[in-house]
Write a protein that holds these residues in place. Structure first.
Motif, short mmCIF file in Angstrom:
data_model
loop_
_atom_site.label_atom_id
_atom_site.label_comp_id
_atom_site.label_asym_id
_atom_site.label_seq_id
_atom_site.Cartn_x
_atom_site.Cartn_y
_atom_site.Cartn_z
N MET A 1 0.92 -1.22 0.09
CA MET A 1 0.10 -0.05 0.11
C MET A 1 1.06 1.16 -0.02
N SER A 2 0.54 2.34 -0.47
CA SER A 2 1.22 3.43 -0.75
C SER A 2 1.21 4.11 0.62
N GLU A 3 2.46 4.83 0.76
CA GLU A 3 2.49 5.71 1.98
C GLU A 3 1.50 6.86 1.79
N HIS A 4 1.46 7.25 0.66
CA HIS A 4 0.26 8.51 0.48
C HIS A 4 -0.53 8.14 -0.56
N PRO A 5 -1.76 7.33 -0.08
CA PRO A 5 -2.67 6.98 -1.09
C PRO A 5 -3.30 8.04 -1.72
N VAL A 6 -3.38 9.25 -1.48
CA VAL A 6 -3.89 10.52 -1.92
C VAL A 6 -2.93 11.43 -2.16
N PRO A 7 -2.93 12.52 -3.01
CA PRO A 7 -2.03 13.26 -3.46
C PRO A 7 -1.65 14.25 -2.37
N VAL A 8 -0.33 14.78 -2.12
CA VAL A 8 0.00 15.53 -1.27
C VAL A 8 -0.05 16.93 -1.58
N LEU A 9 -0.70 17.74 -0.74
CA LEU A 9 -1.01 19.28 -0.98
C LEU A 9 0.52 19.95 -0.84
N SER A 10 0.56 20.58 -2.16
CA SER A 10 1.97 21.23 -2.18
C SER A 10 2.00 22.50 -1.37
N GLN A 11 3.15 22.95 -1.05
CA GLN A 11 3.34 24.06 -0.36
C GLN A 11 2.75 25.32 -1.14
N GLU A 12 2.88 25.25 -2.45
CA GLU A 12 2.37 26.21 -3.12
C GLU A 12 0.92 26.37 -3.02
N ASP A 13 0.25 25.28 -3.23
CA ASP A 13 -1.24 25.09 -3.34
C ASP A 13 -1.76 25.46 -2.01
N VAL A 14 -1.20 25.11 -0.76
CA VAL A 14 -1.88 25.21 0.54
C VAL A 14 -2.28 26.56 0.84
N PHE A 15 -1.76 27.74 0.12
CA PHE A 15 -2.27 28.81 0.66
C PHE A 15 -3.11 29.50 -0.17
N ASN A 16 -3.70 28.76 -1.28
CA ASN A 16 -4.60 29.15 -2.26
C ASN A 16 -6.02 29.53 -1.94
N TYR A 17 -6.41 29.05 -0.45
CA TYR A 17 -7.83 29.11 -0.05
C TYR A 17 -7.87 30.29 0.77
N ASP A 18 -9.24 30.90 0.63
CA ASP A 18 -9.80 31.68 1.60
C ASP A 18 -10.10 31.44 3.02
N ALA A 19 -10.54 30.41 2.96
CA ALA A 19 -10.94 29.90 4.48
C ALA A 19 -10.26 28.50 4.78
N TYR A 20 -9.99 28.24 6.02
CA TYR A 20 -9.24 26.99 6.50
C TYR A 20 -10.06 26.53 7.71
N LEU A 21 -10.65 25.40 7.53
CA LEU A 21 -11.54 24.77 8.66
C LEU A 21 -10.43 23.42 9.32
N PHE A 22 -10.23 23.52 10.54
CA PHE A 22 -9.40 22.54 11.29
C PHE A 22 -10.31 21.77 12.28
N ASP A 23 -10.13 20.37 12.23
CA ASP A 23 -10.48 19.60 13.39
C ASP A 23 -9.68 19.98 14.24
N ALA A 24 -9.97 19.43 15.86
CA ALA A 24 -9.16 19.87 16.82
C ALA A 24 -8.19 18.74 17.14
N ASP A 25 -8.73 17.89 18.21
CA ASP A 25 -7.99 16.86 18.64
C ASP A 25 -7.59 15.80 17.77
#
Length: 297
Positions: A1-25
């Motif tokens: 099985m792949s270590e990353h079965p879905v694409p890794v979000l790049s450092q360039e793309d990670v800041f392309n959103y306006d709003a960021y929702l985070f789970d907590a624990d």
């Protein structure tokens, strides 16, 4: 099985959103320890004038008390940016006041009681120990009394959940005008010592008892929380991303509400869980990306 079965979000793309929702624990912290890189990442988002929200299924404390923990851990987030099932229940009941004309029967704890009573000016009753009459004695179950009236039943995390509480909630809900509200359906609670059954276990018991009634789910992955974010906080789904460690709550929540989704590898679900989701029928459990906060330079 792949270590990353879905694409890794790049450092360039990670800041392309306006709003960021985070789970907590499991996403921003584990118990009382921040996830490596999480504080720095949130600080960077805020410095870029991004909207940052903590979206938790924890209804055991008010947002004011939750803010105390967030601040103590070092996350620069304001109270208005902490969204819990209590937030959504309060908003819903203010818009539908017939659900608070009488009391709220609360399967929950003191934190939920404080949050709901303070915001809604309504009595919440039912928390704490509720001893069961001797089932072998004469007169059971006629010895049970519904001492108050309830306009709705709210189910949250209750360490004193019991058969008697189940009986009372079931009988309140025999009235079709009594609201049936669930804070979340998490199967377990985060814990590093024992597996602790979560609110979803209590909710499942009550669901079974009151069939065919269906509850309103106010936490993740329910749509009411998503509608609140889009309507009250003016989030554009196409420019919003949800970060979380759980596929069945965080990732599904993002998927059903039209947000991009990013699975972090620091909590409940593993690479094996993601691979099972990829091979399964419910594609709303499959994250679009994965990401590690320590990758940000």
């Amino acid at each position: 099985m792949s270590e990353h079965p879905v694409p890794v979000l790049s450092q360039e793309d990670v800041f392309n959103y306006d709003a960021y929702l985070f789970d907590a624990d499991g996403t921003l912290w584990t118990h009382d320890e921040p996830i490596p890189g999480a504080i720095k990442f949130v600080q960077e988002l805020i410095s870029r004038n991004k909207k940052v929200f903590i979206i938790t299924n924890n209804s055991s404390r008010s947002t004011r008390r939750y803010l105390q923990k967030v601040t103590r851990l070092g996350f620069p987030v304001e109270e208005k940016n902490i969204i819990s099932p209590n937030t959504i229940i309060i908003d819903f009941c203010k818009r539908n006041p017939h659900f608070i004309r009488k009391g709220i029967y609360l399967i929950g704890n003191i934190g939920s009681k404080e949050a709901l009573e303070e915001a809604l000016d309504v009595e919440c009753f039912g928390i704490g120990h509720d001893p069961m009459p001797d089932a072998a004695g004469e007169g059971f179950p006629s010895t049970i009394t519904l001492e108050k009236e309830a306009s709705c039943v709210v189910v949250g995390d209750d360490p004193h959940f019991s058969y008697l509480k189940l009986i009372k909630a079931t009988n309140f809900l025999a009235d079709p005008n009594c609201g049936f509200f669930i804070a979340n359906e998490d199967a377990t609670l985060p814990n590093d010592t024992y597996i602790l059954p979560g609110t979803g276990c209590f909710a499942a018991a009550l669901r079974t008892a009151v069939l065919p009634r269906e509850p309103v789910l106010f936490g993740k992955p329910g749509e009411p929380m998503g509608r609140y974010l889009k309507n009250n906080l003016e989030l554009n789904p196409e420019k919003t991303i949800m970060f979380g460690d759980r596929l069945d709550t965080d990732i599904k929540f993002g998927s059903v509400n039209g947000f991009d989704t990013c699975w972090v590898r620091t909590g409940t679900h593993s690479v094996n869980d993601v691979n099972r989701a990829i091979d399964g029928d419910d594609k709303s459990l499959v994250p679009m990306f994965t990401f590690s906060f320590t990758d940000v330079q």
